[in-house]
Write an enzyme that holds these catalytic residues in place. Sequence first.
Site, PDB file in Angstrom:
ATOM      1  N   HIS A  79       0.809  -1.224   0.000  1.00 18.01           N
ATOM      2  CA  HIS A  79       0.000   0.000   0.000  1.00 18.01           C
ATOM      3  C   HIS A  79       0.839   1.270   0.000  1.00 18.01           C
ATOM      4  CE1 HIS A  79       0.764  -0.873   4.254  1.00 18.01           C
ATOM      5  NE2 HIS A  79       0.567   0.411   4.503  1.00 18.01           N
ATOM      6  N   ASP A  80       1.985   1.241   0.642  1.00 17.56           N
ATOM      7  CA  ASP A  80       2.811   2.463   0.720  1.00 17.56           C
ATOM      8  C   ASP A  80       4.068   2.387  -0.130  1.00 17.56           C
ATOM      9  OD1 ASP A  80       1.316   4.158   2.294  1.00 17.56           O
ATOM     10  OD2 ASP A  80       2.139   3.407   4.187  1.00 17.56           O
ATOM     11  N   LYS A  99       6.060   5.406  -1.412  1.00 13.01           N
ATOM     12  CA  LYS A  99       6.920   6.249  -0.559  1.00 13.01           C
ATOM     13  C   LYS A  99       8.384   6.207  -0.987  1.00 13.01           C
ATOM     14  CE  LYS A  99       4.139   6.253   3.683  1.00 13.01           C
ATOM     15  NZ  LYS A  99       4.088   5.843   5.102  1.00 13.01           N
ATOM     16  N   HIS A 110       2.606   9.982  -2.929  1.00  8.60           N
ATOM     17  CA  HIS A 110       3.018   8.579  -2.857  1.00  8.60           C
ATOM     18  C   HIS A 110       1.905   7.632  -3.324  1.00  8.60           C
ATOM     19  CE1 HIS A 110       0.790   8.259   0.989  1.00  8.60           C
ATOM     20  NE2 HIS A 110       0.851   6.946   0.816  1.00  8.60           N
ATOM     21  N   HIS A 140      -6.033   3.805  -0.874  1.00  9.90           N
ATOM     22  CA  HIS A 140      -6.114   3.558   0.570  1.00  9.90           C
ATOM     23  C   HIS A 140      -6.104   4.838   1.406  1.00  9.90           C
ATOM     24  CE1 HIS A 140      -1.741   4.099   0.433  1.00  9.90           C
ATOM     25  NE2 HIS A 140      -1.711   4.088   1.769  1.00  9.90           N
ATOM     26  N   HIS A 141      -5.939   5.989   0.747  1.00 10.07           N
ATOM     27  CA  HIS A 141      -6.076   7.267   1.460  1.00 10.07           C
ATOM     28  C   HIS A 141      -7.349   8.019   1.054  1.00 10.07           C
ATOM     29  CE1 HIS A 141      -2.466   7.276   3.840  1.00 10.07           C
ATOM     30  NE2 HIS A 141      -1.724   6.976   2.790  1.00 10.07           N
ATOM     31  N   ASP A 165      -4.696  -0.009   7.761  1.00  9.78           N
ATOM     32  CA  ASP A 165      -3.494   0.820   7.824  1.00  9.78           C
ATOM     33  C   ASP A 165      -3.589   1.854   8.944  1.00  9.78           C
ATOM     34  OD1 ASP A 165      -1.036   1.970   7.036  1.00  9.78           O
ATOM     35  OD2 ASP A 165      -2.080   3.427   5.778  1.00  9.78           O
TER      36      ASP A 165
END
Length: 516
Positions: A375-376, A379, A404, A430-431, A459
Amino acid sequence: MTDLVFADELPAPGSDEAASKPLEPWVVMIVDDDVAVHQVTQLVMADFEFSGRRLQFLDAYSGVEARELLKSRTDIALILLDVVMETEHAGLDVARYIRDELKNNHVRIVLRTGQPGQAPEEHVIKTYDINDYKEKTELTKRKLITVFYAALRSYRDIMIIEQSRQALRRSIDAITRVYDSQNLRRFASAVLEQVTHLLGMDARALCASRVSAYAASNCEGHLKVLAATAEYSRLLVDDEISNLPPEVKTALDRALIDQCGYFDSHHFIGYYRSSTDNETLLYMQFSDPVDAQARELLEIFCANVAITYESLLLREEIQETQRSTVFILGEAVERRSKETGAHVRRVGEISALLAETSGMRAADVEFMRQASPLHDVGKIGIPDRVLNKPGKLDADEWEIMKTHARIGFELLSKSDKRILQLGAIIAHEHHERWDGAGYPRGLLGDQINIAGRIVALADVLDALVSGRCYKEAWEFDAALAYITEQAGKQFDPALVQQLFDKLEAVHEIYRRYPDS
């Protein structure tokens, strides 16, 4: 791949008794309104035997009685059927009932009549599905014996053909179910279940595997139990075979030493060595003797099992490599942002838990477990000065941080692999927020993919209870209070409820994957 030999009988308690067990008798039904006909027929045929089986007689004195009895019995081999009973055609009506309504084409029907004029032979043979027509006056003992031999031999051959058809159907079904197994543990269990189903008998079985080229290092070179039926349920998963009953261990040791499998009337020990030198054993003990037909089915079935097992080993190794690569990549991103690698594992497990409670298929749940740690991944494109800033980000830094999501999507969406495609969706969404106030696209409610909604919740929960460079870890209850307050705002309220319904499972995830 597989060598099988027929061996001397392995010692087993109760096997002698099972071998000497008398065969089931042939069931013969007499349908006649004359009591004397029943008595004479049974007296004359009292000592009759065919293929080592005696006779068992059932009596019906009318067509009505015959119908009632036939409703509850499917094992009748021969019916001696009178024509004239309560009506002139009662017997003919019973014959038609057997074939047309009961759909029983196996039982042999011999029509017996003392009044041939009531049912002429040519008409009856042509019109009704019967197997023989006899006048009672011509049925001497010798001719009656001939009738019984002919009818029972015909019934036996029909049942052999039917059993072969059923065995073929079960074999195809069994192989299909085994091929559908998604991992080695389920595969082993499916083998045991389907072999028993294949043979149509009770069996106690155990499947073990020595994996020298695959699985965890502490399994290499050691034979451990993969699965067991109820008889061996006391064995722990991955238990060593040294803890098996002595007769089972002796049989398996013999197969390992000789590198071949063995058959006897009450046991089957299968030995399989794959092209990559993996050794697999299958031990079965049968409550009844296994005949030649069953042995042949076992050989065919187990040859397919061995091929499937080898394919599953390779597939699981590839999948494990893929899972490890995903986690390594996810952990590398987390370590760069000075966060614990356990975060990606916990997010993966919580996401899989929520996916399962949301009704996803087992395969999709596993995809969620493997894709959510990415998911990240975006970054990696965020500068260290922003990523690891100990204090609150200013407006410009926050805009950089938000990129990101897009970076992760662009990176993962280039692949056509399903896990990476799902990872791209998760990285991108996811954000997003349930109320539409999220980023990067401001999606609202169900516009957000279910995978993005699930990982958003997993998360944030883990981020709250974990320490970060910019904050201290929250108490778990405080994190749950925040999740509750944000239901319907930041998070899908249905998913929040599912999370609370599975809190014990969530706590177990944290026990399994603590911060190091």
